[in-house]
Design a protein around this motif. Sequence first.
Motif, PDB file in Angstrom:
ATOM      1  N   ALA A 261       9.357  -1.728  -2.638  1.00 30.33           N
ATOM      2  CA  ALA A 261       8.459  -2.383  -1.677  1.00 30.33           C
ATOM      3  C   ALA A 261       7.884  -1.374  -0.688  1.00 30.33           C
ATOM      4  O   ALA A 261       6.678  -1.375  -0.422  1.00 30.33           O
ATOM      5  CB  ALA A 261       9.208  -3.492  -0.937  1.00 30.33           C
ATOM      6  N   ASP A 262       8.727  -0.505  -0.144  1.00 35.02           N
ATOM      7  CA  ASP A 262       8.254   0.487   0.821  1.00 35.02           C
ATOM      8  C   ASP A 262       7.311   1.487   0.168  1.00 35.02           C
ATOM      9  O   ASP A 262       6.286   1.872   0.759  1.00 35.02           O
ATOM     10  CB  ASP A 262       9.442   1.227   1.443  1.00 35.02           C
ATOM     11  N   LEU A 263       7.658   1.911  -1.044  1.00 37.40           N
ATOM     12  CA  LEU A 263       6.811   2.885  -1.741  1.00 37.40           C
ATOM     13  C   LEU A 263       5.450   2.290  -2.082  1.00 37.40           C
ATOM     14  O   LEU A 263       4.405   2.936  -1.912  1.00 37.40           O
ATOM     15  CB  LEU A 263       7.506   3.373  -3.010  1.00 37.40           C
ATOM     16  N   VAL A 264       5.462   1.059  -2.576  1.00 35.56           N
ATOM     17  CA  VAL A 264       4.199   0.398  -2.943  1.00 35.56           C
ATOM     18  C   VAL A 264       3.342   0.156  -1.699  1.00 35.56           C
ATOM     19  O   VAL A 264       2.115   0.340  -1.730  1.00 35.56           O
ATOM     20  CB  VAL A 264       4.480  -0.916  -3.694  1.00 35.56           C
ATOM     21  N   ALA A 265       3.971  -0.233  -0.592  1.00 33.61           N
ATOM     22  CA  ALA A 265       3.217  -0.453   0.648  1.00 33.61           C
ATOM     23  C   ALA A 265       2.575   0.844   1.128  1.00 33.61           C
ATOM     24  O   ALA A 265       1.412   0.857   1.564  1.00 33.61           O
ATOM     25  CB  ALA A 265       4.142  -1.016   1.728  1.00 33.61           C
ATOM     26  N   LEU A 266       3.311   1.923   1.035  1.00 32.99           N
ATOM     27  CA  LEU A 266       2.776   3.225   1.432  1.00 32.99           C
ATOM     28  C   LEU A 266       1.610   3.624   0.535  1.00 32.99           C
ATOM     29  O   LEU A 266       0.567   4.106   1.011  1.00 32.99           O
ATOM     30  CB  LEU A 266       3.895   4.267   1.351  1.00 32.99           C
ATOM     31  N   ASP A 267       1.770   3.366  -0.761  1.00 32.84           N
ATOM     32  CA  ASP A 267       0.708   3.698  -1.702  1.00 32.84           C
ATOM     33  C   ASP A 267      -0.522   2.828  -1.484  1.00 32.84           C
ATOM     34  O   ASP A 267      -1.665   3.304  -1.577  1.00 32.84           O
ATOM     35  CB  ASP A 267       1.233   3.524  -3.132  1.00 32.84           C
ATOM     36  N   GLU A 268      -0.320   1.542  -1.177  1.00 28.98           N
ATOM     37  CA  GLU A 268      -1.458   0.649  -0.932  1.00 28.98           C
ATOM     38  C   GLU A 268      -2.237   1.083   0.307  1.00 28.98           C
ATOM     39  O   GLU A 268      -3.471   1.039   0.328  1.00 28.98           O
ATOM     40  CB  GLU A 268      -0.957  -0.791  -0.782  1.00 28.98           C
ATOM     41  N   HIS A 269      -1.515   1.502   1.345  1.00 23.74           N
ATOM     42  CA  HIS A 269      -2.180   2.001   2.550  1.00 23.74           C
ATOM     43  C   HIS A 269      -3.003   3.241   2.224  1.00 23.74           C
ATOM     44  O   HIS A 269      -4.153   3.383   2.653  1.00 23.74           O
ATOM     45  CB  HIS A 269      -1.125   2.310   3.613  1.00 23.74           C
TER      46      HIS A 269
END
Length: 423
Positions: A28-36
Amino acid sequence: MHDIRLIRDNPAAFDAALARRGLPPRAADLVALDEHRRALATEAQVAQARRNELSKAVGAAKARRDDPTDLLAEVAELKERLPAIAAEEKALGERLNAELATIPNVPLADVPSGKDEDDNALVATVGTPADFPFAPREHDAIGPALGLDFETGAKLSGARFTLVRGRAARLHRALGQFMLDTLAEQFAYEQVVPPLLVRDEAMFGTGQLPKFAEDLFRTTDDRWLIPTAEVSLTNIVANTILSQEELPLRFAALTPCFRSEAGAAGRDTRGYIRQHQFEKVEMVSITTPDASEDEHERMTGAAEHVLSALGLPFRRMKLCTGDMGFSAARTYDLEVWLPGQGRYREISSCSTCTDFQARRMGARYRPEGEKGTRFVNTLNGSGLAVGRTLVAVLENYQQEDGGVAVPDVLQPYLKGLNRLDPA
């Protein structure tokens, strides 16, 4: 290194794999960082397109002799915003890569789940321990009369250093050369004499950096002493695109290895088992993904062949998820029988790393008939640790009078000598 696209496509599977390693969820944290980061990239593209559009509009306005002040103001605003967006996107990309760089490889499906070495799975036992007519001694009791000089090693360099001299030095040299010859002549490994000092990029490529810096030795010019020849041999293909016809590549090297043993305080402080400096014959294979399973068995079989040729009883263990190394997707440990200790001890680890190291190194190949490239698969294994094999020979071939019989396959390397007599 992990592919963020695969994590994005199946975050639950990624977290489940980490859970098998005893790690908390990260998707979740990695995907959120990537989406940003991707949102900023899209914002930059939109802003750049608007700036190009405005530049044309300013030209047209001037041609019509209209006032372009408002247009120029917006151009100026975009000119100021674009570098800031680019800088933030770059920072987020670096942060994402830094996060990904600290996450270990995910285990293959057949790897047993577990916390530590107690949960490893026995695959096979080969050979029968000898029945000694006397109480077998440990190597640190046999070795000093043959040339294992623990006191002088400690005097010269401190704890976990040993001076090897005389008969023990001859046996040590014979073991290393026998291993290297066997792998080259019977298993088609190309012999390599690699650098012992490497740059940061090489250590990063095989997974020692950034997480395990405390386990390494660093020089004053910011190079690293290799903890294993795996680092030098695997990085031969770093930032390279190979043709499929070139694969597999198989390399073997006999080198000194240097480890601080920071995580092994208090373990094996006696004897020659765990040293800061030791020699090891390392095997590395570079292959295609569909051939890596067979290559893992082949590599492990090569190490087993060396042990069998030396007449040493051993067993193959499949490491559980909690006992595997950082870059490994599956590891077989070979454990040799030490009669003096009355137990099996690790003498070789053979691992398949799938494409985990290749992504970190940028190592690719071009499949036949395809325009694009794919990441290679990398494998590494000990064939064997020379010092630990010396220990195993001393204990398994010891005689009641303190001498040691020489295994048949080593006698040609010792000019026919079949026994080492104590001083």
